[in-house]
Scaffold this active site. Structure first.
Site, PDB file in Angstrom:
ATOM      1  CB  SER A 208       2.833   8.444   4.497  1.00 39.11           C
ATOM      2  OG  SER A 208       2.108   7.240   4.642  1.00 39.11           O
ATOM      3  CG  HIS A 265       3.404   6.144   0.302  1.00 34.71           C
ATOM      4  ND1 HIS A 265       4.620   5.604   0.669  1.00 34.71           N
ATOM      5  CD2 HIS A 265       2.747   6.405   1.470  1.00 34.71           C
ATOM      6  CE1 HIS A 265       4.708   5.548   1.982  1.00 34.71           C
ATOM      7  NE2 HIS A 265       3.569   6.011   2.492  1.00 34.71           N
TER       8      HIS A 265
END
Length: 289
Positions: A208, A265
């Site tokens: 991610s 992220h």
């Protein structure tokens, strides 16, 4: 199937007639404006045919009187055909699948410990982490990037794999396999280290952080140097940014989906925006030269 620039013409040239002709012939195409020119894009496999067609009918066929055979309906290439032009993307995804199998999607701790950012030992019911400096001194530099291959559960792997396929092959088709691999490793390094600094000695993994890096790269690159390869489907950027904010709010953890690597992220998105800025400016200058 990658698109290439077939024609580069001044903005004053009227392409509307020729575009209507391409539409009538069901030829896939797109017109964009770059560096003060209008650019006609078409699949690489038919680029020469489109160029020859323009030389014959630059104004198109407004009266629809020309005897031109209609091209067959454009078919979306199969997964195998797409994979031929996305070998690096497929390679990374294959590694994720192999690691997922070897680690039982995070359940096999003895295998998992060789790929985590920090080495660890399971003693009783507790995990004891080895300091990062000790692992690096022992030559285990791969730990800085291999957490991107680790996934905890089939849904985690499926979602990350789907987005890496969508974003990775775009960059690979535009900037090549080597650049995609380099960006993937850079985004993994930055996001993994940021997550380690933020959360300390914990288990984390997944693509991610890399995905947000790829997203930021495509986003800023497209703003500075528009290109069909980096034009994301409508709403994708907004959805990913909204998801980032939802994760940062803590709601996802509260409802029982586990801890989210928010630092990975955010840092991935920031470093991706930075590489997109550099790449977009370089490409823009190259087109203007």
């Amino acid at each position: 199937m990658s698109a290439v620039a077939v024609l580069r013409l001044p903005l004053a040239v009227d392409l509307s007639g020729f575009v209507k002709l391409l539409q009538r012939m069901q030829v896939p195409h797109r017109v964009s404006e770059e560096a003060g020119e209008q650019v006609l894009w078409a699949p690489a496999e038919i680029s020469e045919d489109v160029r020859s067609l323009y030389e014959r009918f630059p104004a198109g066929d407004p009266d629809q009187q020309m005897d031109i055979p209609v091209a067959p309906t454009f078919k979306r290439p199969s997964f195998a055909e797409q994979l031929k032009y996305a070998k690096a993307t497929g390679f990374i995804l294959l590694l994720c699948l192999i690691v997922g199998g070897l680690t039982y999607l995070g359940e096999n701790l003895q295998t998992l410990r060789w790929l985590t950012f920090l080495d660890f030992q399971v003693i009783g019911e507790y995990i004891h982490f080895t300091p990062l400096a000790d692992s690096l001194a022992a030559g285990q530099w791969w730990r800085l990037v291999t957490p991107m291959l680790i996934h905890f559960g089939i849904l985690h792997l499926a979602m990350n794999g789907m987005w890496y396929w969508e974003l990775g092959r775009r960059i690979e088709s535009r900037q090549g396999s080597i650049n995609l691999i380099g960006l993937t490793l850079l985004f993994s390094l930055v996001s993994n280290y940021a997550q380690f600094v933020w959360s300390g000695a914990t288990l984390f993994g997944g693509l991610s952080g890399v995905l947000y890096g790829l997203l930021g790269h495509c986003w800023i690159f497209q703003l500075l140097s528009p290109n069909p390869a980096y034009r994301l489907p409508r709403g994708v950027l907004a959805m990913m940014l909204i998801w980032l904010l939802v994760c940062m709010s803590g709601l996802i953890s509260v409802i029982g989906f586990g801890e989210i690597a928010n630092a990975a992220h955010v840092s991935g998105l920031l470093i991706g925006c930075f590489t997109g800025l550099l790449g977009g400016l370089y490409n823009r200058r190259k087109l203007a030269a």
